[in-house]
Motif scaffolding. Structure first.
Motif, PDB file in Angstrom:
ATOM      1  N   ILE A 228      69.552  25.035  71.256  1.00 17.72           N
ATOM      2  CA  ILE A 228      69.952  24.239  70.031  1.00 17.72           C
ATOM      3  C   ILE A 228      69.124  24.498  68.743  1.00 17.72           C
ATOM      4  O   ILE A 228      67.809  24.444  69.095  1.00 17.72           O
ATOM      5  N   ASP A 229      69.556  24.183  67.784  1.00 19.19           N
ATOM      6  CA  ASP A 229      68.965  24.317  66.563  1.00 19.19           C
ATOM      7  C   ASP A 229      67.844  23.035  66.351  1.00 19.19           C
ATOM      8  O   ASP A 229      68.076  21.875  67.018  1.00 19.19           O
ATOM      9  N   GLU A 230      66.967  23.350  65.577  1.00 21.58           N
ATOM     10  CA  GLU A 230      65.840  22.326  65.215  1.00 21.58           C
ATOM     11  C   GLU A 230      66.141  20.973  64.772  1.00 21.58           C
ATOM     12  O   GLU A 230      65.473  20.059  65.391  1.00 21.58           O
ATOM     13  N   ILE A 231      67.226  21.056  63.972  1.00 24.45           N
ATOM     14  CA  ILE A 231      67.623  19.706  63.393  1.00 24.45           C
ATOM     15  C   ILE A 231      68.241  18.842  64.640  1.00 24.45           C
ATOM     16  O   ILE A 231      67.883  17.585  64.564  1.00 24.45           O
ATOM     17  N   THR A 232      69.028  19.432  65.476  1.00 23.00           N
ATOM     18  CA  THR A 232      69.767  18.585  66.444  1.00 23.00           C
ATOM     19  C   THR A 232      68.453  18.326  67.585  1.00 23.00           C
ATOM     20  O   THR A 232      68.509  17.280  68.102  1.00 23.00           O
ATOM     21  N   LEU A 233      67.684  19.280  67.760  1.00 23.80           N
ATOM     22  CA  LEU A 233      66.508  18.705  68.594  1.00 23.80           C
ATOM     23  C   LEU A 233      65.796  17.543  67.977  1.00 23.80           C
ATOM     24  O   LEU A 233      65.245  16.903  68.825  1.00 23.80           O
ATOM     25  N   ALA A 234      65.387  17.521  66.921  1.00 27.92           N
ATOM     26  CA  ALA A 234      64.684  16.278  66.205  1.00 27.92           C
ATOM     27  C   ALA A 234      65.639  14.970  66.361  1.00 27.92           C
ATOM     28  O   ALA A 234      64.907  13.998  66.720  1.00 27.92           O
ATOM     29  N   LYS A 235      66.840  15.263  66.136  1.00 26.85           N
ATOM     30  CA  LYS A 235      67.826  13.839  66.376  1.00 26.85           C
ATOM     31  C   LYS A 235      67.568  13.505  67.814  1.00 26.85           C
ATOM     32  O   LYS A 235      67.538  12.242  67.968  1.00 26.85           O
ATOM     33  N   MET A 236      67.754  14.363  68.563  1.00 24.68           N
ATOM     34  CA  MET A 236      67.846  13.966  70.116  1.00 24.68           C
ATOM     35  C   MET A 236      66.364  13.397  70.611  1.00 24.68           C
ATOM     36  O   MET A 236      66.327  12.419  71.343  1.00 24.68           O
ATOM     37  N   ALA A 237      65.329  13.962  69.736  1.00 21.49           N
ATOM     38  CA  ALA A 237      64.045  13.247  70.158  1.00 21.49           C
ATOM     39  C   ALA A 237      63.870  11.977  69.602  1.00 21.49           C
ATOM     40  O   ALA A 237      63.369  11.106  70.433  1.00 21.49           O
ATOM     41  N   ASP A 238      64.457  11.827  68.374  1.00 20.95           N
ATOM     42  CA  ASP A 238      64.386  10.262  67.812  1.00 20.95           C
ATOM     43  C   ASP A 238      64.884   9.452  68.779  1.00 20.95           C
ATOM     44  O   ASP A 238      64.672   8.284  68.869  1.00 20.95           O
ATOM     45  N   MET A 239      66.332   9.882  69.166  1.00 25.49           N
ATOM     46  CA  MET A 239      67.071   8.906  69.844  1.00 25.49           C
ATOM     47  C   MET A 239      66.407   8.629  71.200  1.00 25.49           C
ATOM     48  O   MET A 239      66.614   7.397  71.592  1.00 25.49           O
ATOM     49  N   LEU A 240      65.872   9.657  71.954  1.00 26.57           N
ATOM     50  CA  LEU A 240      65.250   9.478  73.197  1.00 26.57           C
ATOM     51  C   LEU A 240      63.907   8.563  72.809  1.00 26.57           C
ATOM     52  O   LEU A 240      63.647   7.524  73.635  1.00 26.57           O
ATOM     53  N   SER A 241      63.303   8.670  71.631  1.00 25.06           N
ATOM     54  CA  SER A 241      62.043   7.677  71.354  1.00 25.06           C
ATOM     55  C   SER A 241      62.531   6.317  71.322  1.00 25.06           C
ATOM     56  O   SER A 241      61.819   5.361  71.557  1.00 25.06           O
ATOM     57  N   ILE A 242      63.584   6.125  70.530  1.00 26.06           N
ATOM     58  CA  ILE A 242      64.162   4.804  70.209  1.00 26.06           C
ATOM     59  C   ILE A 242      64.697   3.934  71.475  1.00 26.06           C
ATOM     60  O   ILE A 242      64.203   3.104  71.585  1.00 26.06           O
ATOM     61  N   ALA A 243      65.262   4.776  72.481  1.00 28.68           N
ATOM     62  CA  ALA A 243      65.651   4.226  73.542  1.00 28.68           C
ATOM     63  C   ALA A 243      64.468   4.150  74.569  1.00 28.68           C
ATOM     64  O   ALA A 243      64.580   3.433  75.467  1.00 28.68           O
ATOM     65  N   SER A 244      63.418   4.722  74.450  1.00 27.70           N
ATOM     66  CA  SER A 244      62.225   4.894  75.437  1.00 27.70           C
ATOM     67  C   SER A 244      61.456   3.271  75.268  1.00 27.70           C
ATOM     68  O   SER A 244      60.729   3.274  76.326  1.00 27.70           O
ATOM     69  N   ASP A 245      61.520   2.613  74.181  1.00 32.44           N
ATOM     70  CA  ASP A 245      60.736   1.279  74.026  1.00 32.44           C
ATOM     71  C   ASP A 245      61.511   0.393  75.317  1.00 32.44           C
ATOM     72  O   ASP A 245      62.311   0.006  75.464  1.00 32.44           O
ATOM     73  N   GLN A 246      60.256  -0.085  76.008  1.00 26.40           N
ATOM     74  CA  GLN A 246      60.682  -1.054  77.115  1.00 26.40           C
ATOM     75  C   GLN A 246      61.494  -2.234  76.719  1.00 26.40           C
ATOM     76  O   GLN A 246      62.430  -2.469  77.275  1.00 26.40           O
ATOM     77  N   THR A 247      61.219  -2.968  75.685  1.00 28.04           N
ATOM     78  CA  THR A 247      61.921  -3.944  75.128  1.00 28.04           C
ATOM     79  C   THR A 247      63.403  -3.791  74.668  1.00 28.04           C
ATOM     80  O   THR A 247      64.414  -4.234  74.953  1.00 28.04           O
ATOM     81  N   ARG A 248      63.559  -2.649  73.701  1.00 30.53           N
ATOM     82  CA  ARG A 248      64.701  -2.062  73.668  1.00 30.53           C
ATOM     83  C   ARG A 248      65.589  -1.507  74.730  1.00 30.53           C
ATOM     84  O   ARG A 248      66.618  -1.747  74.881  1.00 30.53           O
ATOM     85  N   LEU A 249      64.939  -1.025  75.705  1.00 27.92           N
ATOM     86  CA  LEU A 249      65.590  -0.720  77.127  1.00 27.92           C
ATOM     87  C   LEU A 249      66.121  -1.796  77.773  1.00 27.92           C
ATOM     88  O   LEU A 249      67.060  -1.761  78.379  1.00 27.92           O
ATOM     89  N   LYS A 250      65.245  -3.019  77.916  1.00 28.41           N
ATOM     90  CA  LYS A 250      65.768  -4.170  78.339  1.00 28.41           C
ATOM     91  C   LYS A 250      67.002  -4.756  77.710  1.00 28.41           C
ATOM     92  O   LYS A 250      67.840  -5.208  78.456  1.00 28.41           O
ATOM     93  N   ILE A 251      67.166  -4.530  76.573  1.00 32.52           N
ATOM     94  CA  ILE A 251      68.207  -5.259  75.662  1.00 32.52           C
ATOM     95  C   ILE A 251      69.268  -4.215  76.188  1.00 32.52           C
ATOM     96  O   ILE A 251      70.632  -4.582  76.194  1.00 32.52           O
ATOM     97  N   LEU A 252      69.184  -2.738  76.056  1.00 32.22           N
ATOM     98  CA  LEU A 252      70.340  -1.900  76.480  1.00 32.22           C
ATOM     99  C   LEU A 252      70.869  -2.458  77.846  1.00 32.22           C
ATOM    100  O   LEU A 252      72.014  -2.447  78.103  1.00 32.22           O
TER     101      LEU A 252
END
Length: 107
Positions: free
Chosen positions: A2-26
């Protein structure tokens, strides 16, 4: 690979979803059936007051985290009069949380 831009987007998405409060909301937006282990149910809408009650977080914290989730296109909102209702943006968000739950629940 996978190209670097896509990997960076994936990392950002997982980082956002990994916050415990945000995960509780989801998880709140997945609905009660999800917490009970039901498969293939439809996620639900909740307003900020419902999310505050379910997460135990303050209204200001929930609102802030919802903005982050909305900016990341993980949740969407709908206005009904004075209330705003939030829901998961699509089935991919449901699947992401479900896969992570299944993985951490394995013994």
């Amino acid at each position: 690979m996978i190209d670097e831009i896509t990997l960076a987007k994936m990392a950002d998405m997982l980082s956002i979803a990994s916050d415990q409060t945000r995960l509780k909301i989801l998880v709140c937006l997945l609905g009660d059936d999800f917490a009970e282990g039901e498969k293939n149910h439809k996620p639900i809408e909740r307003n900020v007051s419902d999310i505050v009650a379910l997460t135990g977080a303050s209204q200001s914290l929930v609102s802030h985290q919802l903005k982050i989730l909305k900016d990341a296109e993980l949740v969407e909102s709908r206005r009904d009069g004075r209330q705003i209702f939030y829901s998961l943006s699509d089935r991919h968000v449901y699947d992401l949380v479900e896969v992570v739950l299944e993985h951490v629940s394995e013994e």
